[in-house]
Design an enzyme around this catalytic site. Structure first.
Site, PDB file in Angstrom:
ATOM      1  N   GLN A   1     -18.722   0.629 -34.614  1.00  0.00           N
ATOM      2  CA  GLN A   1     -19.785   1.462 -35.164  1.00  0.00           C
ATOM      3  C   GLN A   1     -19.424   2.178 -36.454  1.00  0.00           C
ATOM      4  O   GLN A   1     -20.289   2.737 -37.099  1.00  0.00           O
ATOM      5  CB  GLN A   1     -20.232   2.479 -34.110  1.00  0.00           C
TER       6      GLN A   1
ATOM      7  N   HIS B   1     -12.580   5.590 -17.871  1.00  0.00           N
ATOM      8  CA  HIS B   1     -13.136   5.400 -19.212  1.00  0.00           C
ATOM      9  C   HIS B   1     -12.661   6.429 -20.247  1.00  0.00           C
ATOM     10  O   HIS B   1     -12.575   6.133 -21.436  1.00  0.00           O
ATOM     11  CB  HIS B   1     -14.671   5.431 -19.122  1.00  0.00           C
TER      12      HIS B   1
ATOM     13  N   ASP C   1     -15.548  -7.443 -21.176  1.00  0.00           N
ATOM     14  CA  ASP C   1     -15.251  -6.022 -21.024  1.00  0.00           C
ATOM     15  C   ASP C   1     -16.546  -5.222 -20.905  1.00  0.00           C
ATOM     16  O   ASP C   1     -17.401  -5.271 -21.799  1.00  0.00           O
ATOM     17  CB  ASP C   1     -14.450  -5.521 -22.232  1.00  0.00           C
TER      18      ASP C   1
ATOM     19  N   TYR D   1     -22.202   1.739 -19.507  1.00  0.00           N
ATOM     20  CA  TYR D   1     -23.015   0.927 -20.424  1.00  0.00           C
ATOM     21  C   TYR D   1     -24.401   0.648 -19.834  1.00  0.00           C
ATOM     22  O   TYR D   1     -25.319   0.254 -20.558  1.00  0.00           O
ATOM     23  CB  TYR D   1     -22.337  -0.410 -20.749  1.00  0.00           C
TER      24      TYR D   1
ATOM     25  N   PRO E   1     -12.001  -3.353 -32.450  1.00  0.00           N
ATOM     26  CA  PRO E   1     -10.964  -3.938 -33.310  1.00  0.00           C
ATOM     27  C   PRO E   1     -11.477  -4.247 -34.717  1.00  0.00           C
ATOM     28  O   PRO E   1     -10.684  -4.411 -35.646  1.00  0.00           O
ATOM     29  CB  PRO E   1     -10.573  -5.221 -32.577  1.00  0.00           C
ATOM     30  N   LEU E   2     -12.814  -4.330 -34.862  1.00  0.00           N
ATOM     31  CA  LEU E   2     -13.397  -4.553 -36.190  1.00  0.00           C
ATOM     32  C   LEU E   2     -14.107  -3.279 -36.660  1.00  0.00           C
ATOM     33  O   LEU E   2     -15.055  -3.327 -37.433  1.00  0.00           O
ATOM     34  CB  LEU E   2     -14.360  -5.744 -36.166  1.00  0.00           C
TER      35      LEU E   2
ATOM     36  N   SER F   1     -19.960  -9.189 -30.392  1.00  0.00           N
ATOM     37  CA  SER F   1     -20.914  -9.826 -31.289  1.00  0.00           C
ATOM     38  C   SER F   1     -21.840 -10.719 -30.485  1.00  0.00           C
ATOM     39  O   SER F   1     -21.419 -11.375 -29.543  1.00  0.00           O
ATOM     40  CB  SER F   1     -20.193 -10.675 -32.344  1.00  0.00           C
TER      41      SER F   1
ATOM     42  N   GLN G   1      -6.707   1.397 -22.944  1.00  0.00           N
ATOM     43  CA  GLN G   1      -7.612   0.827 -23.962  1.00  0.00           C
ATOM     44  C   GLN G   1      -8.032   1.949 -24.920  1.00  0.00           C
ATOM     45  O   GLN G   1      -8.565   2.970 -24.480  1.00  0.00           O
ATOM     46  CB  GLN G   1      -8.833   0.225 -23.268  1.00  0.00           C
TER      47      GLN G   1
END
Ligand SMILES: *[C@@H]1O[C@H](CO)[C@@H](O)[C@H](O)[C@H]1NC(C)=O
Ligand SMILES: *[C@@H]1O[C@H](CO)[C@@H](O)[C@H](O)[C@H]1NC(C)=O
Ligand SMILES: *[C@@H]1O[C@H](CO)[C@@H](O)[C@H](O)[C@H]1NC(C)=O
Ligand SMILES: *[C@@H]1O[C@H](CO)[C@@H](O)[C@H](O)[C@H]1NC(C)=O
Length: 305
Positions: free
Chosen positions: A220, A126, A64, A69, A216-217, A262, A183
């Site tokens: 930031q 976006h 993704d 970016y 999902p975790l 990650s 998203q």
């Protein structure tokens, strides 16, 4: 079984048992787990290149990214060097919000050139407007430009990101190509914070728009309670999983694709290793209700004009 898996992997056919879910675009399915490349990796070429190379080597096939970016070339380089057949990859990119039709079309073209690919699997708008909130009046024109990208073979499916039901309604009223995906930020601990996510998910699902989770975790927001706190870790203990794995499993068990970022090998492996257990109904319910007042969620998105 492991040997078979490995042989298939070597043959480059089926690399892992990562399930997919349908998107709103008929025939286009999306792997439930992918690698996110935003957040702290924005404009960090080496982090994206190294992290993507590592992930592809470990079996990730869903990536993704976004024009914003600033690392499309680095991602494209990692993909090219992996030697993985394009058909085995699911690549999502995004065009900035707030752009008019011609500008959106130009960004699609520039993005594909930077990636070194003729097409992406999914191209999203976006944000409902530019980041500063201007340009919302261009939403429909930007959507139509993405529909033309589908006709031109530049994207297999198209969708949106950070859209609230009222933003999505504008698109659904004119869409001639299905809105495949929305998203949005969603993770354990958001109950009762920010936007009413439950309502957003119900709306999207009712309109056949697949809801996908970014951060999902918690990304930031970096709240250690989510990953190592008593709620997720306590549940994980019962299944021999980490709190982070429980947090991801809670999403994919609802059929929600996730894109944790990650660059750490063990974390990349752990994040994929969530398809061999099932959370009980009781555990799912306690995670549904998990609310952490320290989290802000992404409550601002619905204020965008
Ligand atoms: C970019 O990412 C690399 C690898 O994760 C890291 O070592 C480096 O500090 C990052 N650079 C910046 C400017 O954040
Ligand atoms: C808002 O952002 C857009 C896109 O980056 C830019 O063109 C515009 O000048 C900005 N407007 C304001 C008022 O900051
Ligand atoms: C939030 O969602 C829940 C579940 O769908 C619903 O019962 C509740 O009324 C919603 N709250 C608001 C403020 O809209
Ligand atoms: C959603 O998809 C199903 C199955 O293809 C279809 O029957 C239904 O009409 C669709 N609903 C909407 C709102 O498009």
């Amino acid at each position: 079984m492991l040997v078979l898996w490995y042989c298939l992997c070597l043959l480059g056919r089926i690399c892992q048992a990562i399930p997919s879910v349908p998107t709103g675009m008929p025939g286009v399915n999306m792997p439930l787990i992918g690698l996110g490349t935003g957040g702290h990796w924005v404009r960090n070429s080496s982090a994206v290149y190294e992290g993507t190379k590592l992930a592809l080597g470990l079996g990730y096939r869903h990536l993704d990214t976004a024009y914003g970016y600033g690392t499309l070339r680095d991602l494209g380089k990692a993909i090219a060097e992996s030697g993985i057949h394009r058909d085995e990859l699911f690549i999502t990119s995004k065009v900035p919000g707030g752009l008019d039709g011609p500008a959106t079309t130009a960004v699609v073209k520039e993005s594909l050139e930077a990636l070194g690919l003729p097409s992406v699997d999914l191209m999203l708008i976006h944000f409902p407007a530019a980041w500063n909130g201007t340009g919302g009046e261009n939403r429909v024109a930007a959507w139509r430009a993405l529909e033309r990208a589908v006709s031109a073979g530049q994207a297999r499916a198209i969708g949106v990101s950070h859209f609230c039901p009222r933003h999505l309604e504008e698109i659904l009223a004119v869409a001639t190509v299905p809105v495949a995906v929305n998203q949005a930020e969603y993770h354990v601990g958001m109950f009762g914070t920010g936007v009413n996510k439950t309502d957003g998910i119900a709306f999207d699902t009712a309109h056949n728009v697949t809801y996908e989770s970014f951060m999902p975790l918690c990304g930031q927001c970096r709240d250690p309670e989510l990953i190592t706190g008593p709620v997720t870790n306590g549940i994980g203990h019962k299944y021999g999983k980490t709190g982070a794995q429980v947090a991801l499993r809670w999403l994919v068990q609802q059929g929600i694709p996730v894109i944790p970022r990650s660059g750490n090998k063990q974390h990349q492996l752990d994040n994929m290793d969530i398809f061999d257990f099932e959370l009980s109904t009781e555990d799912m319910k306690s995670l549904d209700k998990f609310s952490n007042s320290k989290l802000s969620g992404s409550g601002g998105d619905c204020d965008v004009a």
